[in-house]
Design a protein around this motif. Structure first.
Motif, short mmCIF file in Angstrom:
data_model
loop_
_atom_site.label_atom_id
_atom_site.label_comp_id
_atom_site.label_asym_id
_atom_site.label_seq_id
_atom_site.Cartn_x
_atom_site.Cartn_y
_atom_site.Cartn_z
N VAL A 196 0.85 -1.19 0.00
CA VAL A 196 0.00 0.00 0.00
C VAL A 196 0.89 1.24 0.00
N VAL A 197 0.57 2.18 -0.86
CA VAL A 197 1.34 3.43 -0.92
C VAL A 197 0.39 4.62 -0.86
N LEU A 198 0.62 5.50 0.11
CA LEU A 198 -0.14 6.75 0.19
C LEU A 198 0.74 7.85 -0.38
N TRP A 199 0.36 8.37 -1.51
CA TRP A 199 1.12 9.45 -2.15
C TRP A 199 0.61 10.77 -1.63
N PHE A 200 1.55 11.62 -1.16
CA PHE A 200 1.16 12.93 -0.68
C PHE A 200 1.32 13.97 -1.79
N THR A 201 0.67 15.11 -1.58
CA THR A 201 0.68 16.14 -2.63
C THR A 201 2.07 16.74 -2.83
N ASP A 202 2.97 16.57 -1.84
CA ASP A 202 4.32 17.13 -1.99
C ASP A 202 5.29 16.15 -2.66
N GLY A 203 4.76 15.00 -3.11
CA GLY A 203 5.61 14.05 -3.83
C GLY A 203 6.21 12.96 -2.94
N SER A 204 6.15 13.16 -1.62
CA SER A 204 6.63 12.10 -0.73
C SER A 204 5.52 11.06 -0.57
N ARG A 205 5.83 9.96 0.11
CA ARG A 205 4.83 8.91 0.24
C ARG A 205 5.05 8.08 1.51
N LEU A 206 3.95 7.53 2.02
CA LEU A 206 4.00 6.59 3.13
C LEU A 206 3.73 5.21 2.56
N SER A 207 4.71 4.30 2.76
CA SER A 207 4.58 2.96 2.21
C SER A 207 4.38 1.93 3.30
N PHE A 208 3.50 1.00 3.04
CA PHE A 208 3.37 -0.16 3.91
C PHE A 208 3.88 -1.37 3.14
N ALA A 209 5.00 -1.92 3.65
CA ALA A 209 5.61 -3.09 3.02
C ALA A 209 5.59 -4.25 4.00
N ASP A 210 5.36 -5.43 3.51
CA ASP A 210 5.31 -6.60 4.39
C ASP A 210 5.56 -7.86 3.57
N LEU A 211 6.78 -8.39 3.69
CA LEU A 211 7.17 -9.57 2.90
C LEU A 211 6.23 -10.74 3.11
N ARG A 212 5.81 -10.94 4.33
CA ARG A 212 4.98 -12.12 4.60
C ARG A 212 3.49 -11.85 4.48
N THR A 213 3.15 -10.63 4.22
CA THR A 213 1.75 -10.24 3.99
C THR A 213 0.80 -10.62 5.13
N PHE A 214 1.32 -10.68 6.35
CA PHE A 214 0.44 -10.94 7.50
C PHE A 214 -0.17 -9.65 8.04
N GLY A 215 0.51 -8.56 7.83
CA GLY A 215 0.05 -7.26 8.34
C GLY A 215 -1.17 -6.77 7.61
N ARG A 216 -1.89 -5.84 8.25
CA ARG A 216 -3.09 -5.25 7.65
C ARG A 216 -3.14 -3.76 7.92
N MET A 217 -3.71 -3.04 6.94
CA MET A 217 -3.94 -1.61 7.12
C MET A 217 -5.45 -1.41 7.04
N ARG A 218 -6.04 -0.94 8.13
CA ARG A 218 -7.49 -0.89 8.23
C ARG A 218 -7.98 0.55 8.34
N LEU A 219 -8.92 0.89 7.50
CA LEU A 219 -9.54 2.21 7.58
C LEU A 219 -10.71 2.12 8.54
N VAL A 220 -10.67 2.98 9.56
CA VAL A 220 -11.63 2.89 10.65
C VAL A 220 -12.50 4.15 10.71
N GLU A 221 -13.78 3.97 10.89
CA GLU A 221 -14.72 5.10 10.95
C GLU A 221 -14.53 5.88 12.25
N PRO A 222 -14.93 7.16 12.25
CA PRO A 222 -14.70 8.03 13.41
C PRO A 222 -15.17 7.43 14.75
N ALA A 223 -16.34 6.82 14.76
CA ALA A 223 -16.87 6.34 16.04
C ALA A 223 -16.62 4.85 16.25
N GLU A 224 -15.93 4.24 15.29
CA GLU A 224 -15.76 2.79 15.33
C GLU A 224 -14.83 2.35 16.46
N VAL A 225 -15.31 1.37 17.23
CA VAL A 225 -14.46 0.81 18.29
C VAL A 225 -13.76 -0.43 17.72
#
Length: 270
Positions: free
Chosen positions: A96-125
């Motif tokens: 997963v790569v989050l590209w920012f407007t300034d050209g930099s980026r936040l990357s999520f790398a995981d060789l074993r693909t066990f990790g997860r990136m979860r989008l959570v709603e404001p009130a979500e527990v």
DNA sequence: CTGAGATCCTGGGGGC
DNA sequence: TGCCCCCAGGATCTCA
């Protein structure tokens, strides 16, 4: 494997680099890694979002967004969350790569693909099943004592149970038990009051010292800037099979406890 | 409630 | 030397 000190280090690094940035687009290269609530499209939802802050809960890194939503990343064993400048090459296994407007980026790398990136709603527990934070005011020797009361499970297995205390993994469980001179296989309920006090102190102490050294890099771990930690240089038992215990000189042994490698000293951990 | 076992993956180590 | 097999390991789920 990123545990509390590593995730804390990552999150502090992110705070200084990505807060305030705006996401131009989010690219998902491996669909199962990026999870969104029902009816929400991960990439689309992130477009135009702004980063307002970063924090940690247990072993999870949290990136807060201006909409009130959050990105919660569990790195598991080999996950990496790294900020990269324009032109810098991807880490292997970048999903997963989050590209920012300034050209930099936040990357999520995981060789074993066990990790997860979860989008959570404001009130979500999302952290209902996570236990107490070791640095919270509620984590007192008394609270720890009642956590252990009556439990037959080995003390090390209890330390690794994220539903009780959040953030301790295999490395710091081994190190804390060594520091407190407690045998990892002891049933939790068999610990004496002084032993419980020692262990409580050791947990907080070892985690704090590890944060001060920016975490432990035994294999893949790097911080948000791609730098290794320093605590691997002062590990007392973890991964030190056969080497002399730094306290008594007796060789460090490795046993398996709850399907996990466990390093400890037969002589000074009782 | 509690514990055991399976599952997911891949690099790297061990064995031949 | 080179190839194949096997396995660690965090969280989660199923089953007893």
């Amino acid at each position: 494997m990123p545990e509390l000190p590593e995730v804390e280090t990552i999150v502090r690094g992110l705070a200084g680099t990505i807060v305030g940035k705006q996401i131009e687009r989010a690219v998902i290269r491996l669909a199962k890694i990026a999870i969104a609530p029902p009816g929400v499209a991960f990439s689309k939802a992130l477009r135009g979002e702004r980063i307002t802050g970063t924090r940690r809960r247990g072993k999870y890194a949290i990136v807060d967004l201006v909409s009130g939503r959050s990105l919660v990343t569990g790195l598991r064993m080999t996950g990496r969350l790294v900020v990269q400048k324009p032109g810098e090459e991807d880490f292997p296994g970048t999903h997963v790569v989050l590209w920012f407007t300034d050209g930099s980026r936040l990357s999520f790398a995981d060789l074993r693909t066990f990790g997860r990136m979860r989008l959570v709603e404001p009130a979500e527990v999302w952290d209902r099943d996570l236990g107490i934070e070791p640095f919270s005011s509620g984590f007192t020797p008394g609270a720890f004592m009642s956590m252990l009361a009556g439990r037959t499970t080995p003390i090390k297995a209890l330390l690794l149970d994220q539903r009780r205390i959040a953030g301790i993994g295999n490395i710091y469980a081994c190190e804390a038990l060594w520091e407190a001179r407690i045998r990892p296989s002891r049933p939790a309920k068999a610990l004496t009051k002084p032993a419980i006090r020692r262990l409580h102190l050791a947990i907080v102490d070892v985690l704090q010292r590890a944060i001060a050294l920016r975490g432990t890099s035994v294999d893949d771990y790097v911080d948000a800037a791609g730098l290794r930690g320093g605590f691997q240089n002062i590990l007392s038992v973890y991964g030190r099979l056969g080497q002399p215990c730094v306290r008594c000189g007796s060789p460090v042994v490795r046993t398996v406890l709850g399907q996990r490698g466990t390093w400890w000293c037969r002589r000074c951990q009782r």
